[in-house]
Write an enzyme that holds these catalytic residues in place. Sequence first.
Site, PDB file in Angstrom:
ATOM      1  CG  ASP A  45      -2.076   0.921   1.149  1.00 52.63           C
ATOM      2  OD1 ASP A  45      -2.175   1.647   0.145  1.00 52.63           O
ATOM      3  OD2 ASP A  45      -2.904   0.922   2.064  1.00 52.63           O
ATOM      4  CG  ASP A  46      -0.328   4.805   0.115  1.00 52.28           C
ATOM      5  OD1 ASP A  46      -1.108   4.441  -0.786  1.00 52.28           O
ATOM      6  OD2 ASP A  46      -0.662   5.568   1.032  1.00 52.28           O
ATOM      7  CB  CYS A  84      -6.620   2.290  -1.634  1.00 53.39           C
ATOM      8  SG  CYS A  84      -5.630   3.474  -0.741  1.00 53.39           S
ATOM      9  NE  ARG A  88      -6.176  -1.512  -1.855  1.00 54.38           N
ATOM     10  CZ  ARG A  88      -5.079  -1.986  -1.264  1.00 54.38           C
ATOM     11  NH1 ARG A  88      -5.026  -3.257  -0.900  1.00 54.38           N
ATOM     12  NH2 ARG A  88      -4.050  -1.207  -1.014  1.00 54.38           N
ATOM     13  CE  LYS A 137      -6.220   0.090   1.842  1.00 58.11           C
ATOM     14  NZ  LYS A 137      -5.381   1.284   1.607  1.00 58.11           N
ATOM     15  CG  HIS A 139      -9.850   0.247   0.916  1.00 52.25           C
ATOM     16  ND1 HIS A 139      -8.883   1.220   0.921  1.00 52.25           N
ATOM     17  CD2 HIS A 139     -11.000   0.863   1.311  1.00 52.25           C
ATOM     18  CE1 HIS A 139      -9.406   2.372   1.300  1.00 52.25           C
ATOM     19  NE2 HIS A 139     -10.692   2.174   1.544  1.00 52.25           N
ATOM     20  CB  SER A 162      -6.848   3.104   4.649  1.00 56.46           C
ATOM     21  OG  SER A 162      -6.850   3.035   3.244  1.00 56.46           O
ATOM     22  CG  HIS A 227      -2.279   3.820   3.987  1.00 56.12           C
ATOM     23  ND1 HIS A 227      -2.727   4.650   4.995  1.00 56.12           N
ATOM     24  CD2 HIS A 227      -3.004   4.126   2.880  1.00 56.12           C
ATOM     25  CE1 HIS A 227      -3.687   5.425   4.516  1.00 56.12           C
ATOM     26  NE2 HIS A 227      -3.874   5.143   3.231  1.00 56.12           N
ATOM     27  CG  ASP A 279      -2.270   0.764  -3.107  1.00 56.54           C
ATOM     28  OD1 ASP A 279      -1.128   1.268  -3.002  1.00 56.54           O
ATOM     29  OD2 ASP A 279      -3.202   1.042  -2.323  1.00 56.54           O
ATOM     30  CE  LYS A 300      -3.341   7.306  -1.212  1.00 57.77           C
ATOM     31  NZ  LYS A 300      -3.322   6.773   0.166  1.00 57.77           N
TER      32      LYS A 300
END
Length: 488
Positions: A45-46, A84, A88, A137, A139, A162, A227, A279, A300
């Site tokens: 993530d991120d 995010c 996904r 995660k 999401h 998140s 994240h 992501d 992002k």
Amino acid sequence: MENVLAMKHTLLVFCCALCYCLSDTVAETCGAETIKPNVVIIFIDDLGYGDIGPFGATKQKTPNLDRMAREGIKLTSFYAAPVCSVSRAQLMTGCYGARVSVPGVYGPGSRNGLNPAEHTLAERLKKYGYSTMCIGKWHLGDQPEFLPTRQGFDRYFGIPYSNDMQRKSTQTGERVVPLLRDDKVAELLTDEAQSRIVERYTDEAIKFIRDHREKPFFLYCPHTAVHTPIHPGMAFAGKSANGRFGDWVEEVDWSVGRVLDTLRELALDKNTLVIFTSDNGPWLVKGTDGGSALPLRGGKGSTWEGGVRVPTLAWWPGKVKPGSVCDAVAGTIDLLPTIVSLTGGMVPPEPVIDGRDISPLLLGKSTESAREAHYYFAGYNLQAVRQGPWKLAIAAQPETMGKGISSDAAGKEPRLYNLDQEIGEQTDLAAKHPEIVAKLLALAEKMSAEIGGRSPQSRRPAGEVANPTTIYPTEDDKPLPKKKAKAK
């Protein structure tokens, strides 16, 4: 007459047998049993383009990812989405987020989620006898109808959105996030308790691999890391030269190493495809907690390269050529058709997906992109299109989530960049190449009419529930107002 009927029967049997043999594209000979590969997708993530060793990071050490790159392939033009939930949805469905009505980010208690009518990668693999688990995660909606166990996964363990989406618990009075086991809340995690989340996810992943070694499995590991808020484990705190962000990247690397080591130990490595990716780009406004997209521009929330081009590795000993590098355009939307193809299956023509089979790229049989073009959506707004080295921006693009539009991009569309010559998107070449601009504009107009804007021709509906609530008792534990996912 009897002889004629006998001949027809023999011919029918032969044709049926021939069709059966041809349908099994993985088996080497007719009658040979297809050996279906295990699949592991590790989704960070991120994590920015420049945040791991194989893509240039030096302040944090990633020896396991470095080894993964040496033993596998590095994909240098691999695309996710700006935020995010969209990424996904793309990975799970093989579609741009706009096509399946996932435009932005789902919060706790959201009315909307990934439509259960969509065919996820997990659901497709279950048809071929795979055991499936999601760890991390999700999401894509936290209502019961949208959880992983309703979308093709046998088991689930993780924070469903998140880690910064805390709500105040009426039970404890603390701001927490829920940790789910399958479809039930197992624990409520404070920020401090999140420091063990990578360790716990990794233990669950190892257990799943060991428990399912005898049959094909699909393990999807969408990590909570990196994240914000940043919570490296105790064993990693203060270990990197890049603060707590670098510490958490190093813990992610450790986690990847444990997964790969387990596959080697169980002699599953030569029959397991492992994909490591992110992501979206780094959350640059978070400063030292935000990572790096260098040498790309943006982060992002943006459709500049730094917002959507992500560091990606694929590993499959004996199948993927060690130390290889591929710069052909590919992305999360391509994983579903690729993996289904590698199992010996086929994705039906309906419902339409946007991804294409990139197994020839992974296996070194091609260097050409499987898609005509790549489209950069922000919500339902198509902002850019890429074909080969050329990227055409047709809308103003913020630099990153939380920052505005730079002066060299405001009101200056269309803008044309040659990413092979200048990866950092600084020099607008539109005036020098009007023919390329016209070609890419035509592609953009066609795709925008199909799934973008307010009146799309082929957009499918989002999932929706009537009376959403948070999934654990909170001060907001009441039906929330009708509010769809925020497109960013």
